[in-house]
Design an enzyme around this catalytic site. Structure first.
Site, PDB file in Angstrom:
ATOM      1  N   LYS A 181      -6.621   2.566   4.939  1.00  0.00           N
ATOM      2  CA  LYS A 181      -4.952   2.455   5.006  1.00  0.00           C
ATOM      3  C   LYS A 181      -4.568   3.826   4.906  1.00  0.00           C
ATOM      4  O   LYS A 181      -3.788   4.421   5.564  1.00  0.00           O
ATOM      5  CB  LYS A 181      -4.604   1.719   3.923  1.00  0.00           C
ATOM      6  CG  LYS A 181      -3.018   1.763   3.604  1.00  0.00           C
ATOM      7  CD  LYS A 181      -2.667   1.011   2.436  1.00  0.00           C
ATOM      8  CE  LYS A 181      -2.470   1.589   1.308  1.00  0.00           C
ATOM      9  NZ  LYS A 181      -1.510   2.569   0.773  1.00  0.00           N
ATOM     10  N   ASN A 182      -4.877   4.506   3.717  1.00  0.00           N
ATOM     11  CA  ASN A 182      -4.450   5.939   3.389  1.00  0.00           C
ATOM     12  C   ASN A 182      -4.900   7.076   4.515  1.00  0.00           C
ATOM     13  O   ASN A 182      -4.220   8.085   4.474  1.00  0.00           O
ATOM     14  CB  ASN A 182      -4.937   6.569   1.998  1.00  0.00           C
ATOM     15  CG  ASN A 182      -4.090   5.516   0.984  1.00  0.00           C
ATOM     16  OD1 ASN A 182      -3.203   4.800   1.205  1.00  0.00           O
ATOM     17  ND2 ASN A 182      -4.564   5.907  -0.287  1.00  0.00           N
ATOM     18  N   CYS A 240       5.086   1.790  -4.283  1.00  0.00           N
ATOM     19  CA  CYS A 240       4.585   1.170  -5.301  1.00  0.00           C
ATOM     20  C   CYS A 240       5.567   1.667  -6.676  1.00  0.00           C
ATOM     21  O   CYS A 240       5.947   3.089  -6.629  1.00  0.00           O
ATOM     22  CB  CYS A 240       3.151   1.544  -5.567  1.00  0.00           C
ATOM     23  SG  CYS A 240       2.134   0.620  -4.675  1.00  0.00           S
ATOM     24  N   ARG A 271       7.563   8.993  -8.667  1.00  0.00           N
ATOM     25  CA  ARG A 271       6.738   9.497  -7.656  1.00  0.00           C
ATOM     26  C   ARG A 271       7.709  10.398  -6.622  1.00  0.00           C
ATOM     27  O   ARG A 271       8.079   9.941  -5.461  1.00  0.00           O
ATOM     28  CB  ARG A 271       6.096   8.543  -6.630  1.00  0.00           C
ATOM     29  CG  ARG A 271       5.024   7.859  -7.473  1.00  0.00           C
ATOM     30  CD  ARG A 271       4.291   6.818  -6.655  1.00  0.00           C
ATOM     31  NE  ARG A 271       3.199   7.361  -5.995  1.00  0.00           N
ATOM     32  CZ  ARG A 271       2.503   6.676  -5.057  1.00  0.00           C
ATOM     33  NH1 ARG A 271       2.460   5.326  -5.060  1.00  0.00           N
ATOM     34  NH2 ARG A 271       1.492   7.439  -4.562  1.00  0.00           N
ATOM     35  N   ASP A 319      -6.799   4.916  -7.608  1.00  0.00           N
ATOM     36  CA  ASP A 319      -6.611   3.816  -6.811  1.00  0.00           C
ATOM     37  C   ASP A 319      -7.923   2.865  -7.057  1.00  0.00           C
ATOM     38  O   ASP A 319      -7.877   1.659  -6.616  1.00  0.00           O
ATOM     39  CB  ASP A 319      -6.648   4.173  -5.347  1.00  0.00           C
ATOM     40  CG  ASP A 319      -5.344   4.558  -4.685  1.00  0.00           C
ATOM     41  OD1 ASP A 319      -4.530   4.729  -5.480  1.00  0.00           O
ATOM     42  OD2 ASP A 319      -5.299   5.186  -3.731  1.00  0.00           O
ATOM     43  N   ARG A 357      -0.217  -5.109   1.364  1.00  0.00           N
ATOM     44  CA  ARG A 357       0.112  -3.930   1.945  1.00  0.00           C
ATOM     45  C   ARG A 357      -1.187  -2.796   2.164  1.00  0.00           C
ATOM     46  O   ARG A 357      -1.101  -2.334   2.883  1.00  0.00           O
ATOM     47  CB  ARG A 357       1.031  -3.160   0.642  1.00  0.00           C
ATOM     48  CG  ARG A 357       2.578  -3.494   0.656  1.00  0.00           C
ATOM     49  CD  ARG A 357       3.224  -2.610  -0.044  1.00  0.00           C
ATOM     50  NE  ARG A 357       2.574  -1.083  -0.112  1.00  0.00           N
ATOM     51  CZ  ARG A 357       2.522  -0.639  -1.081  1.00  0.00           C
ATOM     52  NH1 ARG A 357       2.602  -0.920  -2.298  1.00  0.00           N
ATOM     53  NH2 ARG A 357       1.863   0.795  -0.932  1.00  0.00           N
TER      54      ARG A 357
HETATM   55  C1  UD1 Z   1      -1.744   9.050  -2.078  1.00  0.00           C
HETATM   56  C2  UD1 Z   1      -2.176   7.720  -1.827  1.00  0.00           C
HETATM   57  C3  UD1 Z   1      -2.118   6.967  -3.126  1.00  0.00           C
HETATM   58  C4  UD1 Z   1      -3.128   7.484  -4.201  1.00  0.00           C
HETATM   59  C5  UD1 Z   1      -2.657   8.991  -4.345  1.00  0.00           C
HETATM   60  C6  UD1 Z   1      -3.212   9.806  -5.578  1.00  0.00           C
HETATM   61  C7  UD1 Z   1      -1.564   7.376   0.520  1.00  0.00           C
HETATM   62  C8  UD1 Z   1      -0.727   6.922   1.448  1.00  0.00           C
HETATM   63  N1  UD1 Z   1      -1.333   6.995  -0.769  1.00  0.00           N
HETATM   64  O1  UD1 Z   1      -0.503   8.930  -2.487  1.00  0.00           O
HETATM   65  O2  UD1 Z   1      -3.128   5.772  -2.842  1.00  0.00           O
HETATM   66  O3  UD1 Z   1      -3.209   6.894  -5.347  1.00  0.00           O
HETATM   67  O4  UD1 Z   1      -2.542   9.634  -3.209  1.00  0.00           O
HETATM   68  O5  UD1 Z   1      -4.784   9.950  -4.939  1.00  0.00           O
HETATM   69  O6  UD1 Z   1      -2.387   8.291   0.864  1.00  0.00           O
HETATM   70  N2  UD1 Z   1       3.947  14.517  -6.759  1.00  0.00           N
HETATM   71  C9  UD1 Z   1       5.031  15.277  -7.204  1.00  0.00           C
HETATM   72  N3  UD1 Z   1       5.663  15.703  -6.171  1.00  0.00           N
HETATM   73  C10 UD1 Z   1       5.527  15.414  -4.844  1.00  0.00           C
HETATM   74  C11 UD1 Z   1       4.263  14.533  -4.647  1.00  0.00           C
HETATM   75  C12 UD1 Z   1       3.680  14.288  -5.535  1.00  0.00           C
HETATM   76  O7  UD1 Z   1       5.170  15.464  -8.270  1.00  0.00           O
HETATM   77  O8  UD1 Z   1       6.380  15.791  -4.029  1.00  0.00           O
HETATM   78  C13 UD1 Z   1       2.998  14.019  -7.857  1.00  0.00           C
HETATM   79  C14 UD1 Z   1       3.041  12.446  -7.945  1.00  0.00           C
HETATM   80  O9  UD1 Z   1       3.854  11.849  -8.555  1.00  0.00           O
HETATM   81  C15 UD1 Z   1       1.653  12.269  -8.617  1.00  0.00           C
HETATM   82  C16 UD1 Z   1       0.636  13.417  -8.000  1.00  0.00           C
HETATM   83  O10 UD1 Z   1       1.566  14.430  -7.723  1.00  0.00           O
HETATM   84  O11 UD1 Z   1       1.514  12.637 -10.194  1.00  0.00           O
HETATM   85  C17 UD1 Z   1      -0.177  13.138  -7.115  1.00  0.00           C
HETATM   86  O12 UD1 Z   1       0.395  12.491  -5.871  1.00  0.00           O
HETATM   87  P1  UD1 Z   1       0.167  12.322  -4.366  1.00  0.00           P
HETATM   88  O13 UD1 Z   1      -1.238  12.920  -4.356  1.00  0.00           O
HETATM   89  O14 UD1 Z   1       1.237  13.241  -3.649  1.00  0.00           O
HETATM   90  O15 UD1 Z   1      -0.008  11.010  -4.197  1.00  0.00           O
HETATM   91  P2  UD1 Z   1       0.398  10.334  -2.810  1.00  0.00           P
HETATM   92  O16 UD1 Z   1       0.257  11.148  -1.488  1.00  0.00           O
HETATM   93  O17 UD1 Z   1       1.756   9.624  -2.802  1.00  0.00           O
END
Ligand code: UD1
Length: 433
Positions: A38-39, A132, A137, A320, A413
């Site tokens: 999915k990711n 989620c 986030r 995850d 999902r």
């Molecule tokens: C992706 C995965 C999700 C997984 C996560 C961490 C997808 C679709 N989802 O989510 O399943 O749990 O990686 O491996 O690929 N953050 C900020 N600011 C931002 C973006 C992120 O502070 O603009 C923080 C988030 O709150 C979190 C951390 O950075 O604490 C990591 O998040 P991130 O790696 O961006 O997660 P996703 O890409 O949303």
């Protein structure tokens, strides 16, 4: 709204009310195959927006987040055809480069269309995402990246509005490692003028899979899978074909399903190397793990010991898989300490596991799990996030009696036919309306 979108939304509303009923007891055995990730599929499908014409994808998992992506791409002027796990996307310029709230709210990852729309059309309006409920986030790093690449970005009435005639390559240093932020940066930079260097880039296999597709489209990228990725912008990309990488989180969940019941289960069509953080920990607990070129087998065992895990970016232990591993630790001998190092509020499954009889004490981002093999008993439970739902299903496999997991909307999902896959291994599990 076209007929396909209408059908998908009606179907989704019905499925929201579904539950899964698991009767604990059966020892799982046999072989089960992994679906596409999915990711990886989400960013790869959004990256199609970078080139007009016909893109072809295989091994696209059949699940709700992919349906949501399809709806969003259709709203952006794409025509999609799906035949099982094969997806063809015919990309043409959208009427307006806007991702509306009603589509984005269903899936946080919709923010991934920001980079491609902006770099391609000089403008993007993307609603702030939902998704989620695992802590706040934010998307500040995505927004900051677009600004670094020369865009003017404002947040207005719940929308991120970004504009730039043409993005310009820059050094982007992520202060915090972000998977989605790295993916958006990549998709924006491939059509920017000049060179972009992403430092502290995410190394996740899903990021690498996106780079493989961007490269197939003609992008110039080096360093994927390391913490520094260099992108030389090009003027134009062309459509290509791609098979989505295996879902390491699904594979890990299935492996834990076999392990928690004490059975011997082989998960095939996966990349064992992507699961080393999990399989190393399972070996520490005393599980016998055997890996083939594209398969992992967990050996049957009656008892295993607890261990400590701390989630961190790849190649660390994946957040995850934290909830699912915690379910496994409820059955271990001894105490385990689970530390969530990525998200601030990712222990919602704890209260539900406790309702099944687990002995877990959460303290901020640490949970202490005192294992007790056979100590769970079935109950009605509900989860508010995707991986938490999976952990409850896993616990249900060993809880005495019947466990009813409600709101499996979240499970749908991100897992392709999880209950069917588990049933094929001998689980007593069914979906009810
Ligand atoms: C992706 C995965 C999700 C997984 C996560 C961490 C997808 C679709 N989802 O989510 O399943 O749990 O990686 O491996 O690929 N953050 C900020 N600011 C931002 C973006 C992120 O502070 O603009 C923080 C988030 O709150 C979190 C951390 O950075 O604490 C990591 O998040 P991130 O790696 O961006 O997660 P996703 O890409 O949303």
């Amino acid at each position: 709204m076209n007929m396909t979108s209408h059908r998908l939304i009606t179907q989704a509303r019905r499925v929201e009310l579904d539950s899964i009923i698991v009767k604990g007891g059966p020892v799982l055995s046999g072989t089960v195959s992994t679906s596409g990730a999915k990711n990886a599929a989400l960013p790869v499908l959004f990256s199609a927006l970078l080139a007009d014409g016909t893109h072809r994808f295989t091994r696209v998992p059949v699940l709700r987040d992919i349906d949501s992506t399809h709806q969003l791409l259709e709203a952006l002027g794409c025509r999609l055809e799906r035949n099982g796990t094969d997806v063809t996307i015919e990309v043409a310029p959208p009427g307006e480069p806007v991702a509306h709230y009603d589509l984005v709210r269903k899936m946080r990852a919709s923010i991934l269309c920001l980079g491609p729309l902006l770099t391609r059309y000089g403008e993007a309006r993307v609603s702030l995402p939902g998704g989620c409920a695992i802590g706040s986030r934010p998307i500040d790093l995505h927004v900051e990246t677009m600004r670094k690449l020369g865009a003017e970005v404002e947040i207005d009435q719940g929308y991120v509005i970004a504009r730039a005639k043409r993005l310009v390559g820059e050094r982007i240093l992520f202060e915090k490692l972000t998977v989605g932020g790295t993916e958006n940066a990549l998709m924006a930079a491939v059509l920017a003028r000049g060179t972009t260097v992403i430092e502290n880039a995410a190394k996740e296999p899903e990021v690498v899979d996106l780079v493989h597709y961007l490269r197939a489209m003609g992008a110039q990228i080096e360093g994927e899978g390391t913490s520094v990725i260099t992108i030389d912008g090009v003027d134009e990309l062309h459509p290509a074909s791609h098979a989505i990488v295996a879902d390491r989180i699904e594979a890990g969940t299935l492996l834990i399903a076999g392990a928690i019941t004490g059975g011997e289960v082989t998960v095939d069509r996966c990349v064992p190397q992507h699961l080393e953080a999990l399989t190393d920990k399972m070996q520490d607990c005393g599980f016998h793990i055997e890996t083939g070129s594209d398969s992992i087998t967990v050996g049957a065992t009656d008892s295993w010991t607890g261990t400590d895990i701390s989630t961190s970016p790849y190649p660390g232990f994946p957040t995850d898989l934290q909830a699912q591993f915690m379910a496994l630790m409820t059955q271990a001998q001894g105490t385990s300490v689970v530390t969530e190092g990525i998200f601030e509020n990712r222990f919602m499954h704890v209260q539900e596991l406790v309702r099944l009889g687990a002995d877990i004490t959460p303290m901020r981002q640490v949970a202490v799990v005192r294992g007790d093999r056979g100590g769970l008993s079935g109950a009605d439970v509900m989860a508010t996030d995707l991986r938490a739902s999976a952990s409850l299903v896993l616990a249900g496999l060993v809880a005495k009696g019947e466990t009813r997991v409600n709101r499996i909307y979240h499970l749908d999902r991100g897992y392709e036919k999880l209950e069917k896959k588990l049933a094929s291994l001998g689980a007593d599990i069914q979906r009810v309306r």
